[in-house]
Design a protein around this motif. Structure first.
Motif, PDB file in Angstrom:
ATOM      1  N   THR A   7       0.838  -1.196   0.000  1.00  0.00           N
ATOM      2  CA  THR A   7       0.000   0.000   0.000  1.00  0.00           C
ATOM      3  C   THR A   7       0.877   1.251   0.000  1.00  0.00           C
ATOM      4  O   THR A   7       2.069   1.195   0.319  1.00  0.00           O
ATOM      5  CB  THR A   7      -0.932   0.043   1.228  1.00  0.00           C
ATOM      6  OG1 THR A   7      -0.134   0.058   2.408  1.00  0.00           O
ATOM      7  CG2 THR A   7      -1.888  -1.129   1.236  1.00  0.00           C
ATOM      8  N   LYS A   8       0.247   2.350  -0.344  1.00  0.00           N
ATOM      9  CA  LYS A   8       0.916   3.653  -0.342  1.00  0.00           C
ATOM     10  C   LYS A   8      -0.105   4.701   0.060  1.00  0.00           C
ATOM     11  O   LYS A   8      -1.226   4.716  -0.457  1.00  0.00           O
ATOM     12  CB  LYS A   8       1.461   3.978  -1.733  1.00  0.00           C
ATOM     13  CG  LYS A   8       2.067   5.366  -1.839  1.00  0.00           C
ATOM     14  CD  LYS A   8       2.513   5.685  -3.248  1.00  0.00           C
ATOM     15  CE  LYS A   8       3.038   7.105  -3.343  1.00  0.00           C
ATOM     16  NZ  LYS A   8       3.485   7.426  -4.701  1.00  0.00           N
ATOM     17  N   GLU A   9       0.295   5.568   0.968  1.00  0.00           N
ATOM     18  CA  GLU A   9      -0.538   6.710   1.349  1.00  0.00           C
ATOM     19  C   GLU A   9      -0.217   7.852   0.398  1.00  0.00           C
ATOM     20  O   GLU A   9       0.952   8.085   0.068  1.00  0.00           O
ATOM     21  CB  GLU A   9      -0.251   7.127   2.788  1.00  0.00           C
ATOM     22  CG  GLU A   9      -0.430   6.012   3.806  1.00  0.00           C
ATOM     23  CD  GLU A   9      -1.844   5.478   3.868  1.00  0.00           C
ATOM     24  OE1 GLU A   9      -2.799   6.277   3.800  1.00  0.00           O
ATOM     25  OE2 GLU A   9      -1.994   4.247   3.973  1.00  0.00           O
ATOM     26  N   PRO A  24      -2.525  -8.268  -7.977  1.00  0.00           N
ATOM     27  CA  PRO A  24      -1.684  -9.322  -8.574  1.00  0.00           C
ATOM     28  C   PRO A  24      -1.374  -9.011 -10.039  1.00  0.00           C
ATOM     29  O   PRO A  24      -2.116  -8.284 -10.717  1.00  0.00           O
ATOM     30  CB  PRO A  24      -2.548 -10.576  -8.461  1.00  0.00           C
ATOM     31  CG  PRO A  24      -3.540 -10.282  -7.392  1.00  0.00           C
ATOM     32  CD  PRO A  24      -3.790  -8.807  -7.447  1.00  0.00           C
ATOM     33  N   ASN A  25      -0.285  -9.566 -10.532  1.00  0.00           N
ATOM     34  CA  ASN A  25       0.143  -9.302 -11.909  1.00  0.00           C
ATOM     35  C   ASN A  25      -0.931  -9.625 -12.941  1.00  0.00           C
ATOM     36  O   ASN A  25      -1.084  -8.905 -13.928  1.00  0.00           O
ATOM     37  CB  ASN A  25       1.417 -10.089 -12.225  1.00  0.00           C
ATOM     38  CG  ASN A  25       2.604  -9.579 -11.461  1.00  0.00           C
ATOM     39  OD1 ASN A  25       2.697  -8.402 -11.147  1.00  0.00           O
ATOM     40  ND2 ASN A  25       3.540 -10.471 -11.162  1.00  0.00           N
ATOM     41  N   PHE A  83       1.771   4.023  -9.246  1.00  0.00           N
ATOM     42  CA  PHE A  83       1.956   3.052  -8.174  1.00  0.00           C
ATOM     43  C   PHE A  83       1.683   1.629  -8.658  1.00  0.00           C
ATOM     44  O   PHE A  83       2.431   0.700  -8.345  1.00  0.00           O
ATOM     45  CB  PHE A  83       1.053   3.378  -6.979  1.00  0.00           C
ATOM     46  CG  PHE A  83       1.119   2.373  -5.880  1.00  0.00           C
ATOM     47  CD1 PHE A  83       2.249   2.262  -5.081  1.00  0.00           C
ATOM     48  CD2 PHE A  83       0.072   1.506  -5.654  1.00  0.00           C
ATOM     49  CE1 PHE A  83       2.325   1.299  -4.069  1.00  0.00           C
ATOM     50  CE2 PHE A  83       0.137   0.556  -4.645  1.00  0.00           C
ATOM     51  CZ  PHE A  83       1.266   0.454  -3.856  1.00  0.00           C
ATOM     52  N   LEU A  84       0.643   1.461  -9.446  1.00  0.00           N
ATOM     53  CA  LEU A  84       0.312   0.143  -9.991  1.00  0.00           C
ATOM     54  C   LEU A  84       1.485  -0.407 -10.800  1.00  0.00           C
ATOM     55  O   LEU A  84       1.846  -1.570 -10.678  1.00  0.00           O
ATOM     56  CB  LEU A  84      -0.933   0.223 -10.870  1.00  0.00           C
ATOM     57  CG  LEU A  84      -1.378  -1.062 -11.541  1.00  0.00           C
ATOM     58  CD1 LEU A  84      -1.917  -2.046 -10.520  1.00  0.00           C
ATOM     59  CD2 LEU A  84      -2.415  -0.773 -12.611  1.00  0.00           C
ATOM     60  N   ARG A  85       2.090   0.443 -11.598  1.00  0.00           N
ATOM     61  CA  ARG A  85       3.173   0.009 -12.479  1.00  0.00           C
ATOM     62  C   ARG A  85       4.490  -0.223 -11.748  1.00  0.00           C
ATOM     63  O   ARG A  85       5.246  -1.114 -12.107  1.00  0.00           O
ATOM     64  CB  ARG A  85       3.375   1.035 -13.597  1.00  0.00           C
ATOM     65  CG  ARG A  85       2.179   1.075 -14.544  1.00  0.00           C
ATOM     66  CD  ARG A  85       2.310   2.129 -15.630  1.00  0.00           C
ATOM     67  NE  ARG A  85       3.518   1.936 -16.401  1.00  0.00           N
ATOM     68  CZ  ARG A  85       4.423   2.898 -16.595  1.00  0.00           C
ATOM     69  NH1 ARG A  85       4.255   4.084 -16.100  1.00  0.00           N
ATOM     70  NH2 ARG A  85       5.498   2.664 -17.312  1.00  0.00           N
ATOM     71  N   THR A  86       4.784   0.591 -10.730  1.00  0.00           N
ATOM     72  CA  THR A  86       6.104   0.543 -10.093  1.00  0.00           C
ATOM     73  C   THR A  86       6.091   0.024  -8.660  1.00  0.00           C
ATOM     74  O   THR A  86       7.144  -0.288  -8.108  1.00  0.00           O
ATOM     75  CB  THR A  86       6.740   1.940 -10.066  1.00  0.00           C
ATOM     76  OG1 THR A  86       5.964   2.798  -9.231  1.00  0.00           O
ATOM     77  CG2 THR A  86       6.865   2.516 -11.476  1.00  0.00           C
TER      78      THR A  86
END
Length: 88
Positions: A7-9, A24-25, A83-86
């Motif tokens: 997760t990321k805030e 998931p990928n 964020f999804l990509r990295t």
């Protein structure tokens, strides 16, 4: 290896707080396929709702029209896509 979500805030320039969670990928591939056009160009009308549904987890169930401005919608969904990509 089992998938462990990260997760990321994130705080938008407007001061609103969001939490992103990766997927998931296999789901990421599906999101990218569904959110891009014929030549791989991101289509906002498709990708933004996908980011809000699958990556932005707090607040949950956001819709594009829940945002007061296009700028914040674009800021949040762009940051979620990054964020999804990295995963960073």
């Amino acid at each position: 290896m089992a998938f462990t979500p990260k997760t990321k805030e994130f705080t938008s320039e407007a001061g609103n707080n969001y939490t992103f969670q990766n997927v998931p990928n296999s789901k990421q591939a599906e999101i990218i396929d569904d959110g891009t056009g014929l030549h791989g160009k991101v289509l906002n009308s498709r990708m933004m709702p996908l980011m809000l549904k699958h990556v932005v987890v707090i607040p949950n169930e956001l819709k594009m029209d829940d945002f007061d401005t296009w700028e914040e919608l674009e800021e949040v969904t762009s940051e979620a896509f990054q964020f999804l990509r990295t995963r960073q």
